[in-house]
Design an enzyme around this catalytic site. Structure first.
Site, mmCIF file in Angstrom:
data_model
loop_
_atom_site.group_PDB
_atom_site.id
_atom_site.type_symbol
_atom_site.label_atom_id
_atom_site.label_comp_id
_atom_site.label_asym_id
_atom_site.label_seq_id
_atom_site.Cartn_x
_atom_site.Cartn_y
_atom_site.Cartn_z
ATOM 1 N N ALA A 10 -28.930 50.752 31.922
ATOM 2 C CA ALA A 10 -28.201 49.502 31.632
ATOM 3 C C ALA A 10 -27.802 48.809 32.928
ATOM 4 C CB ALA A 10 -26.977 49.802 30.771
ATOM 5 N N GLY A 14 -31.986 46.172 32.905
ATOM 6 C CA GLY A 14 -31.738 46.596 31.516
ATOM 7 C C GLY A 14 -30.758 45.677 30.814
ATOM 8 N N ARG A 82 -34.832 52.502 46.106
ATOM 9 C CA ARG A 82 -35.049 53.204 47.381
ATOM 10 C C ARG A 82 -33.838 52.989 48.282
ATOM 11 N NH1 ARG A 82 -40.380 51.721 50.536
ATOM 12 N NH2 ARG A 82 -40.093 53.052 52.322
ATOM 13 N N ASN A 95 -37.733 59.343 40.429
ATOM 14 C CA ASN A 95 -37.891 58.528 39.225
ATOM 15 C C ASN A 95 -38.781 59.194 38.185
ATOM 16 O OD1 ASN A 95 -36.090 56.652 40.055
ATOM 17 N ND2 ASN A 95 -37.568 55.071 40.589
ATOM 18 N N HIS A 175 -48.822 47.200 40.566
ATOM 19 C CA HIS A 175 -47.631 46.423 40.901
ATOM 20 C C HIS A 175 -47.231 46.742 42.332
ATOM 21 C CE1 HIS A 175 -44.133 44.072 40.203
ATOM 22 N NE2 HIS A 175 -43.285 45.071 40.235
#
Ligand code: TXD
Length: 308
Positions: A10, A14, A82, A95, A175
């Site tokens: 969140a 998010g 990071r 992650n 990406h």
């Protein structure tokens, strides 16, 4: 019965995704985070905004994954940014653990959910979700291409002074800095970008698109982009829930398309109620194909570091 979308993490992306989604009034929303009180506070604040904008959805915050039960879509944004002293690999492993945990914890409560993954390194994290949950590949999608293409559209619009509604751009690949903005397929009201923009200005737009994330990071000083990534999530969620058969650039699991196998990679995908309905293949030039292969190498190297 309303659809249900749960957003894991969140933080900036998010909670902003919850904001864009609440405005669309297409699903009840759940925000889950490890930080105590934060998802509850953000959800309550958003819920209290809805009378003002006249939207009837429920927004709930929780630290408990049980709140996500019965979700149609799970969006994963949980992860670490990071920090100084951390290598990319540190981030990759940290992650991976977070995304793995979020996937395991959600799939048990929502066995039919479709996953949209945002956490970086994006293409690899989508792979982690797919392999952890053991899902059919059409149920896992990584968000990157809508964002990267939107950035390119914004830059073309700013350069030409033409409505963004006339501008169609397609950015494929991983990406990262080696993403592949397709200048031949991108167009302004049907006119290829290469015909409407001088080469030097087009090259500047391509370069700025590739570095678009970094540009925001250096301006913000802490954190990274969130309005545009979150808007991209909202568009993908809506395409799925409304079964729109919308074609967007997004990271999909490839099984030979573009000569690539067993990786998530940015390609044009058709989104509908079942998730990825179809992957489209452009007729690429040798140069475009070489650029895609180069971008894919980076994703493959990172996947190889994980033991899946
Ligand atoms: O286009 C894209 N794919 C990207 C991806 C665009 C923007 C951001 N991108 C990546 O998404 C970024 O590099 C991060 O890996 C994620 C999340 O970015 P955000 O900007 O939202 O980061 P925040 O604000 O730090 O939020 C992450 C939240 C934070 O509140 C943590 O407490 C939470 O994740 N978190 C967890 N939630 C649930 N469960 C676990 N285990 C957990 N660990 C951390």
């Amino acid at each position: 019965m309303k659809s249900k979308v749960s957003i894991i993490g969140a933080g900036m992306t998010g909670s902003t995704a919850a904001h864009w989604l609440a405005e669309r009034e297409i699903a009840d929303l759940v925000l889950v985070d490890v930080v105590e009180g934060m998802p509850q506070g953000k959800a309550l604040d958003l819920q209290e905004a809805l009378p003002v904008i006249g939207k009837d959805v429920s927004v709930t915050g929780s630290n408990d994954y049980a709140a996500t039960a019965g979700s149609d879509i799970i969006v994963i944004t949980a992860g670490l940014p990071r920090k100084p002293g951390m290598s990319r690999d540190d981030l990759l492993f940290a992650n991976t653990n977070i995304v793995k945990k979020a996937t395991e914890a959600t799939i048990q409560y929502s066995p039919d959910a479709i996953y949209i993954v945002l956490t970086n390194p994006l293409d690899v994290m989508a792979y982690v979700t797919l392999k952890t949950a053991g899902l059919d590949p059409h149920r896992v999608i990584g968000q990157a291409g809508v964002l990267d293409s939107a950035r390119m559209r914004a830059f073309v619009s700013m350069d030409l002074g033409v409505s963004i509604e006339n501008i169609h751009c397609y950015v494929l690949g991983g990406h990262g800095d080696n993403m592949v903005p397709l200048t031949r397929a991108s167009n302004v009201a049907g006119i290829p970008l290469e015909d409407i923009l001088p080469a030097d200005r087009l090259e500047a737009i391509v370069d700025r698109t590739r570095k678009g994330g970094g540009e925001i990071v250096s301006l913000l000083k802490t954190g990274s982009a969130y309005y545009a990534p979150a808007a991209a999530i909202a568009q993908m969620v809506e395409a799925i829930l409304k079964d729109k058969h919308l074609i967007v650039p997004a990271a999909a699991y490839l099984t030979g398309q573009y000569g690539l196998k067993d990786i998530f990679f940015g390609v044009p995908v058709q989104l509908g109620r079942k998730g990825v309905e179809k992957v489209y293949e452009y007729q690429l030039s040798d140069q475009e194909m070489a650029a895609l292969k180069k971008s894919a190498e980076g994703v493959k190297e990172n996947i190889a570091k994980l033991n899946f």
